[in-house]
Design a protein around this motif. Structure first.
Motif, PDB file in Angstrom:
ATOM      1  N   ARG A  94      55.198 -22.998 -33.611  1.00 35.62           N
ATOM      2  CA  ARG A  94      55.621 -24.298 -33.398  1.00 35.62           C
ATOM      3  C   ARG A  94      56.906 -24.371 -33.080  1.00 35.62           C
ATOM      4  O   ARG A  94      58.022 -23.638 -33.367  1.00 35.62           O
ATOM      5  CB  ARG A  94      55.591 -25.078 -34.955  1.00 35.62           C
ATOM      6  CG  ARG A  94      55.824 -26.459 -34.996  1.00 35.62           C
ATOM      7  CD  ARG A  94      55.538 -27.396 -36.067  1.00 35.62           C
ATOM      8  NE  ARG A  94      56.012 -26.538 -37.191  1.00 35.62           N
ATOM      9  CZ  ARG A  94      55.349 -26.496 -38.474  1.00 35.62           C
ATOM     10  NH1 ARG A  94      54.225 -27.035 -38.675  1.00 35.62           N
ATOM     11  NH2 ARG A  94      55.772 -26.019 -39.532  1.00 35.62           N
ATOM     12  N   VAL A  95      57.534 -25.339 -32.002  1.00 32.00           N
ATOM     13  CA  VAL A  95      58.734 -25.158 -31.338  1.00 32.00           C
ATOM     14  C   VAL A  95      59.464 -26.412 -32.160  1.00 32.00           C
ATOM     15  O   VAL A  95      58.936 -27.511 -32.333  1.00 32.00           O
ATOM     16  CB  VAL A  95      58.704 -25.730 -29.880  1.00 32.00           C
ATOM     17  CG1 VAL A  95      60.182 -25.877 -29.504  1.00 32.00           C
ATOM     18  CG2 VAL A  95      57.839 -24.746 -29.059  1.00 32.00           C
ATOM     19  N   GLU A  96      60.732 -26.149 -32.746  1.00 31.38           N
ATOM     20  CA  GLU A  96      61.364 -27.017 -33.545  1.00 31.38           C
ATOM     21  C   GLU A  96      62.884 -26.869 -32.994  1.00 31.38           C
ATOM     22  O   GLU A  96      63.100 -25.975 -32.409  1.00 31.38           O
ATOM     23  CB  GLU A  96      61.350 -26.739 -35.013  1.00 31.38           C
ATOM     24  CG  GLU A  96      60.017 -26.799 -35.643  1.00 31.38           C
ATOM     25  CD  GLU A  96      59.982 -26.241 -37.321  1.00 31.38           C
ATOM     26  OE1 GLU A  96      61.008 -25.556 -37.635  1.00 31.38           O
ATOM     27  OE2 GLU A  96      59.081 -26.428 -37.873  1.00 31.38           O
ATOM     28  N   LYS A  97      63.447 -27.809 -33.685  1.00 31.70           N
ATOM     29  CA  LYS A  97      65.213 -27.684 -33.483  1.00 31.70           C
ATOM     30  C   LYS A  97      65.650 -27.290 -34.822  1.00 31.70           C
ATOM     31  O   LYS A  97      65.464 -27.918 -35.635  1.00 31.70           O
ATOM     32  CB  LYS A  97      65.563 -29.183 -32.871  1.00 31.70           C
ATOM     33  CG  LYS A  97      65.030 -29.538 -31.443  1.00 31.70           C
ATOM     34  CD  LYS A  97      65.979 -30.464 -30.880  1.00 31.70           C
ATOM     35  CE  LYS A  97      65.682 -30.842 -29.624  1.00 31.70           C
ATOM     36  NZ  LYS A  97      65.956 -30.101 -28.462  1.00 31.70           N
ATOM     37  N   ASN A  98      66.854 -26.641 -34.636  1.00 31.16           N
ATOM     38  CA  ASN A  98      67.275 -25.968 -35.710  1.00 31.16           C
ATOM     39  C   ASN A  98      68.763 -26.793 -35.967  1.00 31.16           C
ATOM     40  O   ASN A  98      68.922 -27.710 -35.526  1.00 31.16           O
ATOM     41  CB  ASN A  98      67.782 -24.469 -35.706  1.00 31.16           C
ATOM     42  CG  ASN A  98      68.920 -24.140 -34.554  1.00 31.16           C
ATOM     43  OD1 ASN A  98      69.169 -25.076 -33.762  1.00 31.16           O
ATOM     44  ND2 ASN A  98      69.217 -22.840 -34.306  1.00 31.16           N
ATOM     45  N   ALA A  99      69.501 -26.540 -37.044  1.00 35.38           N
ATOM     46  CA  ALA A  99      70.692 -27.221 -37.372  1.00 35.38           C
ATOM     47  C   ALA A  99      71.634 -27.519 -36.117  1.00 35.38           C
ATOM     48  O   ALA A  99      72.236 -28.571 -36.079  1.00 35.38           O
ATOM     49  CB  ALA A  99      71.251 -26.506 -38.575  1.00 35.38           C
ATOM     50  N   GLU A 100      71.792 -26.525 -35.515  1.00 32.91           N
ATOM     51  CA  GLU A 100      72.729 -26.853 -34.237  1.00 32.91           C
ATOM     52  C   GLU A 100      72.096 -27.510 -33.200  1.00 32.91           C
ATOM     53  O   GLU A 100      72.562 -27.501 -32.052  1.00 32.91           O
ATOM     54  CB  GLU A 100      73.220 -25.474 -33.647  1.00 32.91           C
ATOM     55  CG  GLU A 100      73.837 -24.581 -34.694  1.00 32.91           C
ATOM     56  CD  GLU A 100      73.132 -23.488 -35.349  1.00 32.91           C
ATOM     57  OE1 GLU A 100      72.427 -22.742 -34.700  1.00 32.91           O
ATOM     58  OE2 GLU A 100      73.429 -23.303 -36.665  1.00 32.91           O
ATOM     59  N   GLY A 101      70.826 -27.719 -33.300  1.00 27.71           N
ATOM     60  CA  GLY A 101      70.091 -28.365 -32.076  1.00 27.71           C
ATOM     61  C   GLY A 101      69.642 -27.515 -31.193  1.00 27.71           C
ATOM     62  O   GLY A 101      68.986 -27.969 -29.990  1.00 27.71           O
ATOM     63  N   LYS A 102      69.500 -26.118 -31.283  1.00 28.93           N
ATOM     64  CA  LYS A 102      69.050 -25.341 -30.508  1.00 28.93           C
ATOM     65  C   LYS A 102      67.319 -25.243 -30.717  1.00 28.93           C
ATOM     66  O   LYS A 102      66.976 -25.534 -31.770  1.00 28.93           O
ATOM     67  CB  LYS A 102      69.424 -23.922 -30.477  1.00 28.93           C
ATOM     68  CG  LYS A 102      70.772 -23.826 -30.131  1.00 28.93           C
ATOM     69  CD  LYS A 102      71.454 -22.447 -30.436  1.00 28.93           C
ATOM     70  CE  LYS A 102      70.959 -21.677 -29.288  1.00 28.93           C
ATOM     71  NZ  LYS A 102      71.392 -20.060 -29.399  1.00 28.93           N
ATOM     72  N   THR A 103      66.628 -25.175 -29.564  1.00 33.04           N
ATOM     73  CA  THR A 103      65.136 -24.974 -29.909  1.00 33.04           C
ATOM     74  C   THR A 103      64.865 -23.603 -30.050  1.00 33.04           C
ATOM     75  O   THR A 103      65.244 -22.830 -29.632  1.00 33.04           O
ATOM     76  CB  THR A 103      64.406 -25.317 -28.410  1.00 33.04           C
ATOM     77  OG1 THR A 103      64.902 -26.627 -28.178  1.00 33.04           O
ATOM     78  CG2 THR A 103      62.876 -25.287 -28.605  1.00 33.04           C
ATOM     79  N   VAL A 104      63.971 -23.465 -31.337  1.00 34.40           N
ATOM     80  CA  VAL A 104      63.463 -22.383 -31.722  1.00 34.40           C
ATOM     81  C   VAL A 104      62.082 -22.349 -32.058  1.00 34.40           C
ATOM     82  O   VAL A 104      61.315 -23.358 -32.222  1.00 34.40           O
ATOM     83  CB  VAL A 104      64.434 -21.809 -32.795  1.00 34.40           C
ATOM     84  CG1 VAL A 104      65.749 -21.545 -33.077  1.00 34.40           C
ATOM     85  CG2 VAL A 104      64.134 -23.043 -34.027  1.00 34.40           C
ATOM     86  N   ARG A 105      61.319 -21.054 -32.012  1.00 30.54           N
ATOM     87  CA  ARG A 105      59.972 -20.943 -32.240  1.00 30.54           C
ATOM     88  C   ARG A 105      59.878 -20.302 -33.486  1.00 30.54           C
ATOM     89  O   ARG A 105      60.310 -19.590 -34.173  1.00 30.54           O
ATOM     90  CB  ARG A 105      59.158 -19.945 -31.278  1.00 30.54           C
ATOM     91  CG  ARG A 105      59.177 -20.671 -29.843  1.00 30.54           C
ATOM     92  CD  ARG A 105      58.190 -19.640 -29.162  1.00 30.54           C
ATOM     93  NE  ARG A 105      58.868 -18.632 -28.851  1.00 30.54           N
ATOM     94  CZ  ARG A 105      58.385 -17.290 -27.806  1.00 30.54           C
ATOM     95  NH1 ARG A 105      56.950 -17.670 -27.582  1.00 30.54           N
ATOM     96  NH2 ARG A 105      58.947 -16.386 -27.628  1.00 30.54           N
TER      97      ARG A 105
END
Length: 116
Positions: A94-105
């Motif tokens: 699932r593609v999400e955004k982390n606390a810094e706003g970066k896209t992570v899988r």
């Protein structure tokens, strides 16, 4: 991106059953992932015996004899275990955004939708 990583709990899903002396159905932690060979080494699974020649070290102690250790198993023969149900499951992302706003899988199990 690898679906199975070091430290994951996996279950053997193919090969001879335990009644016939195999490892199918056993669960264990992944000790090492051999990416270039598509194999994993799982704790307590696929034990082999190696005969080593008797020799002598500098101190004069004897070495050699029978050694047992875990042998690599193909990555397609193991399945990741769902932490909720403790049963083998398929893995997705699932593609999400982390606390810094970066896209992570993020890895998720297909059956429960829980993050792994």
């Amino acid at each position: 991106m690898a679906k199975i990583k070091k430290g994951d709990l996996v279950q053997v899903i193919s090969g001879p059953s335990q009644a016939r002396g195999g490892d199918r159905g056993k669960q264990g932690r992944v000790k090492e992932v051999l990416v270039e060979r598509n194999r994993v080494i799982v704790e307590g699974i696929n034990f082999v015996t190696k005969h080593t020649r008797v020799g002598q070290t500098q101190r004069g102690t004897k070495t050699g004899g029978l050694e047992t250790f875990e042998s690599p198993i193909h990555i397609s023969n193991v399945a990741l275990v769902d932490p909720k149900t403790k049963k083998p499951t398929r893995v997705g992302y699932r593609v999400e955004k982390n606390a810094e706003g970066k896209t992570v899988r993020v890895r998720i199990s297909k059956s429960s939708g829980e993050d792994l």
